[in-house]
Every structure is written in structure tokens, then in C-alpha cells.
Write an enzyme that holds these catalytic residues in place. Structure first.
Site, mmCIF file in Angstrom:
data_model
loop_
_atom_site.group_PDB
_atom_site.id
_atom_site.type_symbol
_atom_site.label_atom_id
_atom_site.label_comp_id
_atom_site.label_asym_id
_atom_site.label_seq_id
_atom_site.Cartn_x
_atom_site.Cartn_y
_atom_site.Cartn_z
ATOM 1 N N CYS A 97 0.785 -1.224 0.000
ATOM 2 C CA CYS A 97 0.000 0.000 0.000
ATOM 3 C C CYS A 97 0.819 1.277 0.000
ATOM 4 C CB CYS A 97 -0.861 0.063 1.252
ATOM 5 S SG CYS A 97 -1.753 -1.419 1.590
ATOM 6 N N GLY A 134 0.664 0.232 -5.112
ATOM 7 C CA GLY A 134 -0.514 -0.625 -5.101
ATOM 8 C C GLY A 134 -1.436 -0.265 -6.249
ATOM 9 N N ASN A 191 -0.517 1.144 5.733
ATOM 10 C CA ASN A 191 0.538 0.524 4.936
ATOM 11 C C ASN A 191 1.368 -0.345 5.887
ATOM 12 O OD1 ASN A 191 3.651 1.708 3.441
ATOM 13 N ND2 ASN A 191 2.554 -0.185 3.086
ATOM 14 N N GLY A 192 1.432 -1.633 5.601
ATOM 15 C CA GLY A 192 2.176 -2.536 6.475
ATOM 16 C C GLY A 192 1.399 -3.807 6.698
ATOM 17 N N CYS A 226 12.592 -0.819 6.477
ATOM 18 C CA CYS A 226 12.655 -1.833 5.405
ATOM 19 C C CYS A 226 13.718 -1.445 4.377
ATOM 20 C CB CYS A 226 11.292 -1.950 4.713
ATOM 21 S SG CYS A 226 11.358 -2.997 3.257
ATOM 22 N N TYR A 246 14.323 -1.575 -4.042
ATOM 23 C CA TYR A 246 13.391 -1.797 -5.150
ATOM 24 C C TYR A 246 12.072 -1.048 -5.071
ATOM 25 C CZ TYR A 246 9.825 -4.341 -7.817
ATOM 26 O OH TYR A 246 8.781 -4.663 -8.621
ATOM 27 N N CYS A 275 8.692 -11.942 3.555
ATOM 28 C CA CYS A 275 8.480 -10.749 4.378
ATOM 29 C C CYS A 275 7.136 -10.882 5.088
ATOM 30 C CB CYS A 275 8.457 -9.501 3.500
ATOM 31 S SG CYS A 275 8.042 -8.017 4.435
ATOM 32 N N CYS A 317 15.776 -3.186 8.605
ATOM 33 C CA CYS A 317 15.369 -4.589 8.588
ATOM 34 C C CYS A 317 16.007 -5.263 7.376
ATOM 35 C CB CYS A 317 13.845 -4.682 8.479
ATOM 36 S SG CYS A 317 13.248 -6.380 8.239
ATOM 37 N N CYS A 351 14.440 -10.552 5.114
ATOM 38 C CA CYS A 351 14.231 -11.420 3.949
ATOM 39 C C CYS A 351 15.562 -11.933 3.380
ATOM 40 C CB CYS A 351 13.380 -10.741 2.886
ATOM 41 S SG CYS A 351 13.890 -9.092 2.505
HETATM 42 S S1 SF4 Z 1 11.655 -8.611 5.526
HETATM 43 FE FE1 SF4 Z 1 12.621 -7.602 3.748
HETATM 44 S S2 SF4 Z 1 10.937 -6.681 2.580
HETATM 45 FE FE2 SF4 Z 1 10.164 -7.158 4.653
HETATM 46 S S3 SF4 Z 1 10.436 -5.295 5.879
HETATM 47 FE FE3 SF4 Z 1 12.264 -6.549 6.189
HETATM 48 S S4 SF4 Z 1 13.708 -5.848 4.580
HETATM 49 FE FE4 SF4 Z 1 11.667 -5.112 4.013
#
Ligand code: SF4
Length: 489
Positions: free
Chosen positions: A10, A51, A125-126, A259, A265, A405, A456, A459
Site C-alpha cells: 500500500c 498498489g 501501509n504494512g 525496510c 526496489y 516478508c 530490517c 528477507c
Molecule cells: S523482511 Fe525484507 S521486505 Fe520485509 S520489511 Fe524486512 S527488509 Fe523489508
């Protein structure tokens, strides 16, 4: 049909104090709604990449809330008639990507409810990681849900809070949920912009004259001619009302988890995300990729559009010429008919076309930002070879994506992620590339100047910062066929 890319769920936008400018003559085009609704519409237009399944705007004139929502792109949902109903000088908007089997209008946001705290609209969003658990508990206690979206859990928790004012009730609700949320919430008199304590998803605050604006990305401010003011901080609730702007801390601080994939990307390269220019990060990713994985080659070719900035960085660092050897068709619709069944890789050909004159006889460095299942990347490598390239050296501007994710990005299951089940050499073989190089995690952090580990990277590591997800993932790894965590909204 999935397109073998990751998708953000989103984008959100909010406006407050967007009264018509005094003495300004209304143009014919202004017949379409109030200034707040028009600005929200344009903000969503700029956030369309976050989105494409549904879009919605809710406005307020101080007396009531007015909603317009629909399935499709922003420009398809909001006709002049729909916008004309959205009166008032405050509005919030939402554009949504929904997961498979979840493309119903019921789940389009903003969600509007009339509860004991008054009428309110919420856009999110999330992704909440304990939403399924809360939903079960709330249903057991008699709550009736209208959607299957995790966002509705927040609304029910707000309604059930014993707090005397709305900001207290929102704080109560949010302290009971886990996961990622950047929220805009509108009442008849106030606009709230809220970010979870870890700050997974972005949310920025801007100003256009006397109008306050919040948006997932600053590219929305640019389109509106607004100035960027600052980020909404993790764990902060910004309340905007006639009394002005107030910052409220609603939760104890937690280690930040921005993130990192927004910079790799998702976000538009012309945006500031987490206060940092995305384009700068992407070029730096490309430079570091060239340092780590040099190639003896003649040209650097991006997989457009998202691979372009990293390819520019790679070309600068390696002194190999940058070439647009693949051209993207920007005008493909969402449905199409295959003219002939046996045109190989028709879906990819519809989006990308190789420039034979540039590729023929060349040793090509092909730069992309990620590999999901590997099926699309394989088709692109084949396409470049069939256009006459002598060698194809695939370079990816982030580490292998080994785990899904749970914080608002739609990813396939672990088993479907090629990097979770194959080695880099196995992936290279599958793609049919002459060589394959992924950026290291250390360089990814370096590219976004993450010296304090505020991003984060779950992934890429399979290690998650929220307890429930970490437990679930550990369980899945020991029992690979067990059910996956429910991800909604
Ligand atoms: S897991 Fe990957 S895509 Fe999801 S918030 Fe963390 S860095 Fe972003």
C-alpha cells in the site's frame, strides 16, 4: 498471473487544512471535488507504484466523513462525479496491492467506522503479525468484522479501548498489535499520522502553504509542489487539528527496523525514504556491486525500470559503458490475449524488448534488483542471448532473498523463493547465465549508510525482529510442510 516481482501492499496519503485558496477562481477541472480531495487524488497518483488493485479517499468537512473507493488504478476509480462527493478541507487516501484471492472491494481502504469514539477512517501501509490471533479473540468477544484485512483489528481495538480521548484509544490499540504499520487516520476534526515503533514502513510529513500533508513517499509532495518537513518518527503519533500539530509518543522505543528493500526496489528513485534519497542508495548499490563482482564485459544493461540506477552505478564504477539494451513497454494493460500460444516467453516479451543492435556480439553485464522465483530472470537472460549477446553476466543489487516478508511486502512462500532452495551456482545454472553475483549484506548496509543497524534485512537473513514471526519461521524450518503464518491485508 503473477509477475514474479515483489509487491508493496500500500501507499497512504493525508491532507489537513486544504481549504480552497481565498479569491482563487475555480477552474472547470476543479469541479472535481474539494481541494483536499484533489490533492489526495494527485498524491495517490504519485504513489500508484505502491498498489494497483484498489484506491480510496475519505474526506471530512468537519461535520461528516465522505468516502469514495473502488477497484483499479487511481485514475480509473476517481471520476469527476466521485471526487465531487468528497467535500471538506481534510482527506486521507490509500492505494492497495492485494494478495491472490483477496481482490474484493470490501477490503479496499480507507476503512470507515462509526463507533463510540465517533466516526473515523483509517488507511494502513504494512502488515500486523498478530492480527489473526487478535481477530479470533475479538470475534470470540462478539466483534463483527466487515473485512478480512488485518487493519480492521486496529479499528475494533480502538472502539473497545476505555481511554477517554481518541489519541489514548489509538495508543491503547496500537500497543496491543505487533508488526508494521504506517497509518493515516481521519476524524471529523483531526488527522493522525502514525508509525509503528520499529518504523518498518516509511511515512513523511510535508507542507504546502497552510496545508499539512503526509505521504508514504516524498514523490507525492513533489507532484503537489509541497515541501518536505520531516519523517514521522517510529513510535510517533502526529495529531493535526485546528489547534496545530502535536507530536505524541504512544509506545516505548524499540530498535528501528526500516525496510531496506524500499531502498533496493519498492520506493520510487525520486523519493526520500527514511530521510534518504532512494536514487543515491541505488547508485551506490551498483557501485559496490561492481567492486564485489567485477566482470570482463563490453556493456552494462539494466533490467528496466527498477534496475536502472544500480546499473548506472555499476557502469560508473567499472568504466564499462551503460546501454539501454532492453526497452520496457509502459503501456501494457492488466489483461492481455496471447496472439499465438507458442510465442516463447510472451509475458516477458510484452513488457521488455531487447535492442538487438546494441546487444549483438557483446559481453553483457545484466543488472537487476532482485530475483524472486527466478522464472522471469531466466526468460530475460534467454531474451538477451537470443538478441545476440555473446555472454550474459547477471548482477543483483542485493543479497539472495531467502525468506518471506511478514511486514507489508507480498512475497511468495519460502519454498518458492529460488534463493531459499538453491545455491548461487544452482541459480546461475537455472538462469543460464555465464556468471551470477549478488551484493553482500555488508555492502547493502553500507549503501544505505546503516552504521547503527537501523534497517530490517530479514528477507535476506531469515532472522526476524518480532517474536511471533521468528517463532513461526523457526517452526516452519523444522517442519517444512506446516501451515504458513496467515498474512492478511
Ligand atoms: S523482511 Fe525484507 S521486505 Fe520485509 S520489511 Fe524486512 S527488509 Fe523489508
Amino acid at each position: 498471473m503473477h509477475d514474479d516481482r515483489f509487491h508493496d501492499h500500500c501507499g497512504v496519503v493525508g491532507l489537513y487544512g486544504a481549504a480552497e485558496e481565498l479569491g482563487r477562481a475555480r477552474r472547470a477541472s476543479d469541479a472535481a471535488g474539494s481541494r483536499a480531495a484533489r490533492l489526495a487524488y494527485l498524491g495517490l497518483y504519485a504513489l500508484q507504484h505502491r498498489g494497483q488493485e484498489s484506491a480510496g479517499i475519505v474526506s471530512s468537512d468537519g461535520l461528516d466523513l465522505y468516502a469514495g473507493k473502488g477497484m483499479g488504478l487511481v485514475e480509473e476509480v476517481f471520476s469527476a462525479e466521485v471526487l465531487a462527493r468528497l467535500v471538506g478541507d481534510a482527506a486521507i487516501g490509500h492505494t492497495r496491492y492485494s494478495t491472490a484471492g483477496d481482490t474484493s472491494l470490501t477490503n479496499a481502504q480507507p476503512i470507515v467506522i462509526d463507533c463510540n469514539k465517533g466516526k473515523l477512517a483509517l488507511a494502513h501501509n504494512g502488515n500486523l503479525t498478530n492480527a489473526a490471533e487478535w481477530r479470533r479473540k475479538l470475534e470470540h468477544r462478539g466483534s463483527i468484522f466487515q473485512t478480512t484485512s488485518d487493519t480492521e483489528v486496529i479499528v475494533h481495538l480502538i472502539a473497545r479501548s476505555a481511554a477517554r480521548n481518541l489519541s489514548g484509544a489509538i495508543g491503547d490499540a496500537l500497543n496491543q498489535v505487533e508488526g508494521a504499520y504506517s497509518l493515516v487516520l481521519l476524524t471529523r476534526e483531526e488527522l493522525y499520522a502514525i508509525r509503528d515503533p520499529r518504523g518498518f514502513r516509511p511515512l513523511a510529513l510535508g507542507k504546502l502553504g497552510g496545508t499539512w500533508i503526509v505521504a508514504s513517499e516524498t514523490c507525492a509532495f513533489d507532484l503537489l509542489g509541497a515541501e518536505y518537513v520531516r519523517e514521522v518518527e517510529p513510535g510517533e503519533m502526529v495529531r493535526i487539528s485546528r489547534a496545530g500539530v502535536e507530536s505524541i509518543r504512544f509506545a516505548p522505543p524499540k530498535p528501528h527496523q526500516y525496510c531496506i528493500f524500499e531502498h533496493v526496489y519498492f520506493a520510487r528513485p525520486d523519493s526520500l525514504v527514511f530521510g534518504r534519497p532512494v536514487n543515491q542508495s541505488r547508485e551506490q548499490l551498483g557501485r559496490l556491486l561492481a567492486e564485489e563482482h567485477p566482470a570482463d564485459a563490453d556493456i552494462v544493461v539494466p533490467v528496466p525500470d527498477s534496475g536502472v540506477p544500480a546499473a548506472i552505478g555499476y557502469a560508473h564504477e567499472s568504466h564499462i559503458p551503460f546501454c539501454m539494451g532492453l526497452i520496457r513497454n509502459h503501456y501494457i494493460g492488466r489483461t492481455f490475449i496471447e496472439p499465438v500460444q507458442d510465442i516463447r516467453d510472451f509475458g516477458v516479451r510484452l513488457k521488455l524488448n531487447p535492442v538487438r543492435g546494441l546487444l549483438e556480439g557483446k559481453r553483457v553485464v545484466l543488472v537487476d534488483d532482485s530475483i524472486v522465483r527466478g522464472t522471469t530472470s531466466r526468460k530475460i537472460v534467454r531474451m538477451v542471448r537470443e538478441a545476440g549477446a555473446r555472454e550474459v553476466h547477471m548482477r543483483i543489487s542485493c543479497p539472495p532473498t531467502v525468506s518471506p516478508c511478514y511486514y507489508g511486502i507480498d512475497t511468495p512462500t519460502r519454498e518458492e523463493l529460488i534463493a531459499a532452495v538453491k545455491t548461487v551456482e544452482g541459480i546461475r545454472e537455472f538462469l543460464g547465465a555465464d556468471s551470477l553475483g549478488y551484493l553482500s549484506l555488508a555492502s547493502l548496509r553500507r549503501a544505505v549508510e546503516d552504521t547503527e543497524k537501523r534497517f530490517c534485512t530479514s528477507c535476506y537473513t531469515g532472522v526476524y525482529p518480532t517474536e511471533l514471526v521468528q517463532l513461526e519461521v523457526a517452526r516452519q524450518q523444522t517442519e517444512p510442510r506446516a501451515a504458513v503464518v496467515t498474512r492478511e491485508g
